[in-house]
Write a protein that holds these residues in place. Structure first.
Motif, PDB file in Angstrom:
ATOM      1  N   LEU A   1       0.836  -1.184   0.000  1.00 55.43           N
ATOM      2  CA  LEU A   1       0.000   0.000   0.000  1.00 55.43           C
ATOM      3  C   LEU A   1       0.880   1.246   0.000  1.00 55.43           C
ATOM      4  O   LEU A   1       1.744   1.402   0.857  1.00 55.43           O
ATOM      5  CB  LEU A   1      -0.914  -0.013   1.227  1.00 55.43           C
ATOM      6  CG  LEU A   1      -1.955   1.081   1.324  1.00 55.43           C
ATOM      7  CD1 LEU A   1      -2.938   0.993   0.152  1.00 55.43           C
ATOM      8  CD2 LEU A   1      -2.706   0.950   2.641  1.00 55.43           C
ATOM      9  N   PHE A   2       0.685   2.125  -0.971  1.00 58.48           N
ATOM     10  CA  PHE A   2       1.453   3.374  -1.097  1.00 58.48           C
ATOM     11  C   PHE A   2       2.943   3.140  -1.260  1.00 58.48           C
ATOM     12  O   PHE A   2       3.746   4.014  -0.981  1.00 58.48           O
ATOM     13  CB  PHE A   2       1.212   4.292   0.099  1.00 58.48           C
ATOM     14  CG  PHE A   2      -0.215   4.632   0.319  1.00 58.48           C
ATOM     15  CD1 PHE A   2      -0.898   5.429  -0.581  1.00 58.48           C
ATOM     16  CD2 PHE A   2      -0.906   4.167   1.429  1.00 58.48           C
ATOM     17  CE1 PHE A   2      -2.231   5.752  -0.388  1.00 58.48           C
ATOM     18  CE2 PHE A   2      -2.231   4.483   1.638  1.00 58.48           C
ATOM     19  CZ  PHE A   2      -2.903   5.274   0.721  1.00 58.48           C
ATOM     20  N   ASP A   3       3.343   1.962  -1.653  1.00 57.79           N
ATOM     21  CA  ASP A   3       4.754   1.614  -1.795  1.00 57.79           C
ATOM     22  C   ASP A   3       5.517   1.755  -0.480  1.00 57.79           C
ATOM     23  O   ASP A   3       6.714   1.976  -0.468  1.00 57.79           O
ATOM     24  CB  ASP A   3       5.429   2.466  -2.879  1.00 57.79           C
ATOM     25  CG  ASP A   3       4.896   2.146  -4.256  1.00 57.79           C
ATOM     26  OD1 ASP A   3       4.634   0.964  -4.529  1.00 57.79           O
ATOM     27  OD2 ASP A   3       4.735   3.080  -5.067  1.00 57.79           O
ATOM     28  N   ILE A   4       4.811   1.631   0.632  1.00 53.90           N
ATOM     29  CA  ILE A   4       5.427   1.721   1.962  1.00 53.90           C
ATOM     30  C   ILE A   4       5.495   0.324   2.557  1.00 53.90           C
ATOM     31  O   ILE A   4       4.540  -0.438   2.499  1.00 53.90           O
ATOM     32  CB  ILE A   4       4.597   2.635   2.893  1.00 53.90           C
ATOM     33  CG1 ILE A   4       4.591   4.080   2.399  1.00 53.90           C
ATOM     34  CG2 ILE A   4       5.088   2.544   4.336  1.00 53.90           C
ATOM     35  CD1 ILE A   4       5.909   4.812   2.548  1.00 53.90           C
ATOM     36  N   GLU A   5       6.653   0.005   3.122  1.00 51.30           N
ATOM     37  CA  GLU A   5       6.814  -1.265   3.811  1.00 51.30           C
ATOM     38  C   GLU A   5       7.510  -1.004   5.139  1.00 51.30           C
ATOM     39  O   GLU A   5       8.464  -0.225   5.208  1.00 51.30           O
ATOM     40  CB  GLU A   5       7.638  -2.239   2.972  1.00 51.30           C
ATOM     41  CG  GLU A   5       7.702  -3.606   3.567  1.00 51.30           C
ATOM     42  CD  GLU A   5       8.298  -4.638   2.635  1.00 51.30           C
ATOM     43  OE1 GLU A   5       8.216  -5.827   2.979  1.00 51.30           O
ATOM     44  OE2 GLU A   5       8.840  -4.272   1.589  1.00 51.30           O
ATOM     45  N   ILE A   6       7.022  -1.639   6.166  1.00 52.76           N
ATOM     46  CA  ILE A   6       7.589  -1.488   7.500  1.00 52.76           C
ATOM     47  C   ILE A   6       8.150  -2.827   7.926  1.00 52.76           C
ATOM     48  O   ILE A   6       7.453  -3.839   7.886  1.00 52.76           O
ATOM     49  CB  ILE A   6       6.525  -0.996   8.492  1.00 52.76           C
ATOM     50  CG1 ILE A   6       6.036   0.387   8.052  1.00 52.76           C
ATOM     51  CG2 ILE A   6       7.090  -0.958   9.904  1.00 52.76           C
ATOM     52  CD1 ILE A   6       4.802   0.858   8.756  1.00 52.76           C
ATOM     53  N   LYS A   7       9.433  -2.808   8.317  1.00 52.49           N
ATOM     54  CA  LYS A   7      10.105  -4.050   8.707  1.00 52.49           C
ATOM     55  C   LYS A   7      10.805  -3.852  10.047  1.00 52.49           C
ATOM     56  O   LYS A   7      11.364  -2.780  10.297  1.00 52.49           O
ATOM     57  CB  LYS A   7      11.158  -4.432   7.670  1.00 52.49           C
ATOM     58  CG  LYS A   7      10.601  -4.799   6.308  1.00 52.49           C
ATOM     59  CD  LYS A   7      11.706  -5.136   5.339  1.00 52.49           C
ATOM     60  CE  LYS A   7      12.535  -6.284   5.874  1.00 52.49           C
ATOM     61  NZ  LYS A   7      13.641  -6.669   4.989  1.00 52.49           N
ATOM     62  N   PRO A   8      10.810  -4.893  10.881  1.00 57.65           N
ATOM     63  CA  PRO A   8      11.602  -4.797  12.112  1.00 57.65           C
ATOM     64  C   PRO A   8      13.078  -4.598  11.772  1.00 57.65           C
ATOM     65  O   PRO A   8      13.582  -5.176  10.810  1.00 57.65           O
ATOM     66  CB  PRO A   8      11.393  -6.150  12.783  1.00 57.65           C
ATOM     67  CG  PRO A   8      10.151  -6.701  12.172  1.00 57.65           C
ATOM     68  CD  PRO A   8      10.095  -6.155  10.774  1.00 57.65           C
ATOM     69  N   LEU A   9      13.732  -3.760  12.539  1.00 58.62           N
ATOM     70  CA  LEU A   9      15.174  -3.574  12.362  1.00 58.62           C
ATOM     71  C   LEU A   9      15.838  -4.904  12.678  1.00 58.62           C
ATOM     72  O   LEU A   9      15.601  -5.483  13.729  1.00 58.62           O
ATOM     73  CB  LEU A   9      15.661  -2.480  13.318  1.00 58.62           C
ATOM     74  CG  LEU A   9      17.023  -1.927  13.014  1.00 58.62           C
ATOM     75  CD1 LEU A   9      17.029  -0.434  13.241  1.00 58.62           C
ATOM     76  CD2 LEU A   9      18.089  -2.601  13.791  1.00 58.62           C
ATOM     77  N   SER A  10      16.650  -5.416  11.760  1.00 61.29           N
ATOM     78  CA  SER A  10      17.135  -6.784  11.903  1.00 61.29           C
ATOM     79  C   SER A  10      18.647  -6.930  12.059  1.00 61.29           C
ATOM     80  O   SER A  10      19.124  -8.029  12.315  1.00 61.29           O
ATOM     81  CB  SER A  10      16.674  -7.622  10.704  1.00 61.29           C
ATOM     82  OG  SER A  10      17.188  -7.077   9.510  1.00 61.29           O
ATOM     83  N   SER A  11      19.395  -5.846  11.896  1.00 57.09           N
ATOM     84  CA  SER A  11      20.851  -5.996  12.010  1.00 57.09           C
ATOM     85  C   SER A  11      21.501  -4.666  12.385  1.00 57.09           C
ATOM     86  O   SER A  11      20.928  -3.593  12.186  1.00 57.09           O
ATOM     87  CB  SER A  11      21.452  -6.490  10.690  1.00 57.09           C
ATOM     88  OG  SER A  11      21.363  -5.484   9.701  1.00 57.09           O
ATOM     89  N   ILE A  12      22.700  -4.758  12.886  1.00 51.99           N
ATOM     90  CA  ILE A  12      23.474  -3.557  13.208  1.00 51.99           C
ATOM     91  C   ILE A  12      23.786  -2.785  11.934  1.00 51.99           C
ATOM     92  O   ILE A  12      23.766  -1.558  11.917  1.00 51.99           O
ATOM     93  CB  ILE A  12      24.754  -3.935  13.973  1.00 51.99           C
ATOM     94  CG1 ILE A  12      24.381  -4.439  15.366  1.00 51.99           C
ATOM     95  CG2 ILE A  12      25.710  -2.759  14.063  1.00 51.99           C
ATOM     96  CD1 ILE A  12      25.529  -4.970  16.184  1.00 51.99           C
ATOM     97  N   GLU A  13      24.040  -3.498  10.852  1.00 48.70           N
ATOM     98  CA  GLU A  13      24.331  -2.838   9.574  1.00 48.70           C
ATOM     99  C   GLU A  13      23.128  -2.020   9.101  1.00 48.70           C
ATOM    100  O   GLU A  13      23.292  -0.904   8.610  1.00 48.70           O
ATOM    101  CB  GLU A  13      24.708  -3.873   8.501  1.00 48.70           C
ATOM    102  CG  GLU A  13      26.017  -4.594   8.758  1.00 48.70           C
ATOM    103  CD  GLU A  13      25.934  -5.721   9.787  1.00 48.70           C
ATOM    104  OE1 GLU A  13      26.987  -6.074  10.342  1.00 48.70           O
ATOM    105  OE2 GLU A  13      24.821  -6.210  10.068  1.00 48.70           O
ATOM    106  N   GLU A  14      21.950  -2.579   9.264  1.00 49.91           N
ATOM    107  CA  GLU A  14      20.730  -1.860   8.879  1.00 49.91           C
ATOM    108  C   GLU A  14      20.538  -0.616   9.761  1.00 49.91           C
ATOM    109  O   GLU A  14      20.198   0.456   9.272  1.00 49.91           O
ATOM    110  CB  GLU A  14      19.532  -2.806   9.013  1.00 49.91           C
ATOM    111  CG  GLU A  14      18.270  -2.317   8.360  1.00 49.91           C
ATOM    112  CD  GLU A  14      17.174  -3.366   8.400  1.00 49.91           C
ATOM    113  OE1 GLU A  14      16.485  -3.486   7.382  1.00 49.91           O
ATOM    114  OE2 GLU A  14      17.021  -4.067   9.427  1.00 49.91           O
ATOM    115  N   ARG A  15      20.793  -0.763  11.052  1.00 49.57           N
ATOM    116  CA  ARG A  15      20.699   0.377  11.966  1.00 49.57           C
ATOM    117  C   ARG A  15      21.714   1.452  11.596  1.00 49.57           C
ATOM    118  O   ARG A  15      21.400   2.642  11.551  1.00 49.57           O
ATOM    119  CB  ARG A  15      20.931  -0.078  13.404  1.00 49.57           C
ATOM    120  CG  ARG A  15      20.728   1.073  14.406  1.00 49.57           C
ATOM    121  CD  ARG A  15      21.381   0.807  15.727  1.00 49.57           C
ATOM    122  NE  ARG A  15      22.829   0.733  15.519  1.00 49.57           N
ATOM    123  CZ  ARG A  15      23.676   0.239  16.387  1.00 49.57           C
ATOM    124  NH1 ARG A  15      23.257  -0.292  17.496  1.00 49.57           N
ATOM    125  NH2 ARG A  15      24.968   0.229  16.132  1.00 49.57           N
TER     126      ARG A  15
END
Length: 127
Positions: free
Chosen positions: A6-20
């Protein structure tokens, strides 16, 4: 990531230190440091935001007239309990009118909005 959201929005749990770290690097371009992010918001596979649903926060109240030494014991006890729970960093909201505001301002880091204003906390009630 899914190409149909929806609206090209995606919410994902933060999964790694690199992502943070990537989130922090991106947000620093606007002078922002997300506080305890637990989820990252993507739009078309690009990071566009984050939020926290599990922020270690201490709210405290002391009866007026309590001596500073007594308050220090309470603060140290609270800090010990937070450390025992695994939190070496946490948020302590404090009003500017509080007798503790100056002490906390001198001893702790101060989180401000991008334009330097103090934060206002809002309470979203589900009842």
């Amino acid at each position: 990531m899914s190409s149909k959201t929806l609206f090209d929005i995606e919410i994902k749990p933060l999964s790694s230190i690199e992502e943070r770290d990537k989130l922090f690097e991106l947000s620093s371009e606007w002078g922002v440091y997300p506080i305890f992010p637990t989820h990252i918001v993507y739009k078309k596979e690009q990071i566009v935001g984050s939020f926290s649903i599990n922020s270690p926060t201490v709210y405290w109240w002391m009866k007026p007239g309590i001596q500073k030494r007594e308050s220090l014991i309470v603060f140290q006890s609270c800090d010990t309990l937070m450390t025992q729970q695994g939190y070496d960093t946490y948020v302590i909201p404090c009003e500017q009118e509080s007798p503790y505001y100056k002490l906390l301002s001198n001893k702790l880091d101060h989180v401000q909005s991008v334009d330097g204003n103090d934060w206002r906390l809002f309470l979203n009630k589900s009842y």
